[in-house]
Design a protein around this motif. Sequence first.
Motif, PDB file in Angstrom:
ATOM      1  N   MET A 183      -4.374   4.190   2.694  1.00  0.00           N
ATOM      2  CA  MET A 183      -5.691   4.390   2.061  1.00  0.00           C
ATOM      3  C   MET A 183      -5.824   3.550   0.799  1.00  0.00           C
ATOM      4  O   MET A 183      -6.890   3.021   0.499  1.00  0.00           O
ATOM      5  N   VAL A 184      -4.715   3.412   0.052  1.00  0.00           N
ATOM      6  CA  VAL A 184      -4.745   2.548  -1.132  1.00  0.00           C
ATOM      7  C   VAL A 184      -5.121   1.126  -0.703  1.00  0.00           C
ATOM      8  O   VAL A 184      -5.962   0.469  -1.326  1.00  0.00           O
ATOM      9  N   TYR A 185      -4.523   0.665   0.408  1.00  0.00           N
ATOM     10  CA  TYR A 185      -4.832  -0.683   0.885  1.00  0.00           C
ATOM     11  C   TYR A 185      -6.285  -0.802   1.358  1.00  0.00           C
ATOM     12  O   TYR A 185      -6.920  -1.830   1.159  1.00  0.00           O
ATOM     13  N   ALA A 186      -6.784   0.265   1.987  1.00  0.00           N
ATOM     14  CA  ALA A 186      -8.185   0.221   2.428  1.00  0.00           C
ATOM     15  C   ALA A 186      -9.109   0.028   1.240  1.00  0.00           C
ATOM     16  O   ALA A 186     -10.039  -0.783   1.276  1.00  0.00           O
ATOM     17  N   VAL A 187      -8.825   0.792   0.159  1.00  0.00           N
ATOM     18  CA  VAL A 187      -9.661   0.683  -1.034  1.00  0.00           C
ATOM     19  C   VAL A 187      -9.547  -0.722  -1.636  1.00  0.00           C
ATOM     20  O   VAL A 187     -10.543  -1.346  -2.009  1.00  0.00           O
ATOM     21  N   LEU A 188      -8.306  -1.229  -1.695  1.00  0.00           N
ATOM     22  CA  LEU A 188      -8.107  -2.581  -2.237  1.00  0.00           C
ATOM     23  C   LEU A 188      -8.891  -3.619  -1.427  1.00  0.00           C
ATOM     24  O   LEU A 188      -9.541  -4.500  -1.983  1.00  0.00           O
ATOM     25  N   ALA A 189      -8.846  -3.476  -0.094  1.00  0.00           N
ATOM     26  CA  ALA A 189      -9.546  -4.432   0.780  1.00  0.00           C
ATOM     27  C   ALA A 189     -11.032  -4.430   0.470  1.00  0.00           C
ATOM     28  O   ALA A 189     -11.658  -5.489   0.338  1.00  0.00           O
ATOM     29  N   ALA A 239      -4.935  -6.365   3.979  1.00  0.00           N
ATOM     30  CA  ALA A 239      -4.865  -5.001   3.447  1.00  0.00           C
ATOM     31  C   ALA A 239      -5.579  -4.025   4.382  1.00  0.00           C
ATOM     32  O   ALA A 239      -5.100  -2.917   4.620  1.00  0.00           O
ATOM     33  N   PHE A 240      -6.692  -4.460   4.937  1.00  0.00           N
ATOM     34  CA  PHE A 240      -7.426  -3.576   5.850  1.00  0.00           C
ATOM     35  C   PHE A 240      -6.615  -3.364   7.131  1.00  0.00           C
ATOM     36  O   PHE A 240      -6.610  -2.268   7.698  1.00  0.00           O
ATOM     37  N   TRP A 289       1.218  -6.763  -4.438  1.00  0.00           N
ATOM     38  CA  TRP A 289       0.981  -7.656  -5.578  1.00  0.00           C
ATOM     39  C   TRP A 289       0.056  -8.805  -5.201  1.00  0.00           C
ATOM     40  O   TRP A 289      -0.731  -9.283  -6.008  1.00  0.00           O
ATOM     41  N   LEU A 290       0.167  -9.222  -3.940  1.00  0.00           N
ATOM     42  CA  LEU A 290      -0.769 -10.252  -3.475  1.00  0.00           C
ATOM     43  C   LEU A 290      -2.201  -9.741  -3.569  1.00  0.00           C
ATOM     44  O   LEU A 290      -3.121 -10.473  -3.946  1.00  0.00           O
ATOM     45  N   CYS A 291      -2.385  -8.451  -3.217  1.00  0.00           N
ATOM     46  CA  CYS A 291      -3.729  -7.868  -3.273  1.00  0.00           C
ATOM     47  C   CYS A 291      -4.227  -7.812  -4.712  1.00  0.00           C
ATOM     48  O   CYS A 291      -5.389  -8.106  -4.988  1.00  0.00           O
ATOM     49  N   ILE A 292      -3.340  -7.427  -5.634  1.00  0.00           N
ATOM     50  CA  ILE A 292      -3.744  -7.370  -7.041  1.00  0.00           C
ATOM     51  C   ILE A 292      -4.126  -8.768  -7.510  1.00  0.00           C
ATOM     52  O   ILE A 292      -5.153  -8.960  -8.183  1.00  0.00           O
ATOM     53  N   PRO A 297      -3.610   8.856   9.477  1.00  0.00           N
ATOM     54  CA  PRO A 297      -3.850   8.465   8.078  1.00  0.00           C
ATOM     55  C   PRO A 297      -2.599   8.591   7.222  1.00  0.00           C
ATOM     56  O   PRO A 297      -1.816   9.527   7.419  1.00  0.00           O
ATOM     57  N   ASP A 298      -2.386   7.626   6.334  1.00  0.00           N
ATOM     58  CA  ASP A 298      -1.291   7.753   5.371  1.00  0.00           C
ATOM     59  C   ASP A 298      -1.785   7.298   4.002  1.00  0.00           C
ATOM     60  O   ASP A 298      -2.644   6.423   3.906  1.00  0.00           O
ATOM     61  N   PRO A 299      -1.262   7.919   2.921  1.00  0.00           N
ATOM     62  CA  PRO A 299      -1.792   7.627   1.580  1.00  0.00           C
ATOM     63  C   PRO A 299      -1.680   6.152   1.191  1.00  0.00           C
ATOM     64  O   PRO A 299      -2.616   5.587   0.614  1.00  0.00           O
TER      65      PRO A 299
END
Lengths: 298, 263
Positions: free
Chosen positions: A162-168, A239-240, A266-269, A157-159
């Motif tokens: 995890m941000v990307y997991a939440v975004l996904a 992102a996932f 930024w693509l995710c945003i 796990p890396d922080p």
Amino acid sequence: MATEAAAPDRIVHAPLNPPWSQQGLLEVFRHRYILTLLVRREISARYQSSVLGLMWSYVNPLTQFFIYYFVMGILFGRANRVDAFAIHVFTGLIIVHFFTETMNAGTRSIVRNKSLVQKMAVPREMFPVASMLVSLFHVGPQLVILLLATTLAGWRPDPIGMVYAVLALLISMTIGTAMALLFSAANVFLRDVGNAVSILTNFVRFGVPMVYPFTLVAARFRGHTNLYLLNPMVEAVLAFQRAFWVGATSNPARTAVVDMPPNLFWLCIRALLISLAILVFAQSTFSRLERRIPERLL
Amino acid sequence: MTDKRSIVVRHVSKTFTLRYHRTIKQMSIAMLRQQELSDSFLAVDDVSFTVRQGESIGLMGLNGSGKSTLLKMINGIMRPDSGKVLTRGRTAGLIATGAGFHPQLTGRDNVYLNAAILGMSEAETRRKFDSIVEFAEIGKFLDSPVGHYSSGMFARLGFAVAIHVDADIFLSDEVLAVGDRPFKRKCLAKLQEIRESGTTIFYVSHSAGSVRSMCDRVLVLEKGRLGFDGPVDEGIRYLHYDDDAENALDAEAEMDEELGADI
Ligand SMILES: Nc1ncnc2c1ncn2[C@@H]1O[C@H](COP(=O)(O)OP(=O)(O)O)[C@@H](O)[C@H]1O
Ligand SMILES: [Mg+2]
């Protein structure tokens, strides 16, 4: 015979108001209790409907996984060319399956709950939202399997991951809810909306980098991936994969640069904003159709 | 002076679109044959009335005259196309028996879900749960799926939940038509109790006897229009005005025997 005296005075301390319920997604969260009951009902109804019950909810994605892995990985030889190909497919599948299940169950949600819709004035957005939450519930066990597999393959796990997991999840929840809203209302008026949804389901399965890597798209289109990346589900899947697949490859630092588009964050945003815009459109369409939903459910 | 109005209905009309085609294929065939795709039809036509808190209204009229549609607008399921509906306080009731029951869920789970849809909180439902089950008389079937219930049990459960809502307005749409005599008697007695507590009641029935014992005022709908609004006996007479007198008396006597004696 009854007389006036039979009716005693009761003073009701409430204003005279139109009886219909306020509608809208925000209103759904004011009715959290009914929402929980609906979600629980849906899940436990699946438990009870067969001995294997809930297991069928997982047989479908797992079968899809093995088919994709065999056809694309073994027959088309992707397994040799994409690092940790099985995990690449499975991360994508979790997001895609969550989205298509939300869309499919959401489409049927109002028609299937017509007896509730006709009983009392509740915000009718409740039903597609409940479908989304039930699908989200089924992500849990799939995520456990994914975590086991990817940890065995060396993922830690890396922080940032995890941000990307939440975004996904946020992106796919938003656009999934939007589609569920749109199609649940449309399905009341035209009962073959379900067919259109299955076409869309196929488009989504192959329109995201799940059974093929993103690098393949970038190479084919010689870097002109703008149009491809406009589909928010592409970012959700990427992102996932950034969260759970990159760490399972032999050289995660390199994979994150080479196999992911630059400026993924930024693509995710942007994808999240596009999904929100679609959700606003879906809500306004739903509100227009909603008035006539109860009478069309006969 | 406090405002005692409980229900205000002003120039309310509701048009239904009768649609014959529900799929794209059906629609295209109809278009090729140049058939009508839809037809509209006025189910409630410029209806106005005001009900005071605590009044008990008998809504009568032939089948298809718009009674259920009017009730659905009063409890907010449907919206009128024009006109205004206002209500004060909490509305509960039963517009269709068994509506809202999920056949795979147990009686217990269905009670919670139905109570929630009618606006009860979890705590409130828990507090009233035993009383609901007792009224419904479903006893040992409480934990079996309601799909296995008889239609009478269905009706009892639905009615039991509805009467346990602390409502200011109670709507009852021909729900007592199903169910056996003892159950009907019990429901009418309960309705009477609700009425005596000051709840506004809207009672749809074809039975002159039960309307006479339940209601203070009668509204008669005729093809969507409000044909009569006034005292009970006059309303019941109005309903039979074009029958020949003897027939009307016979029919009424029969109905009275059916239900009137039950109270
Ligand atoms: N959802 C609907 N769509 C089209 N027509 C309807 C719908 N609901 C009721 N109607 C029609 O409206 C008329 C009034 O119906 P209803 O209010 O159920 O009458 P009642 O309860 O007095 O028997 C009937 O002719 C019925 O067929
Ligand atoms: Mg009716």
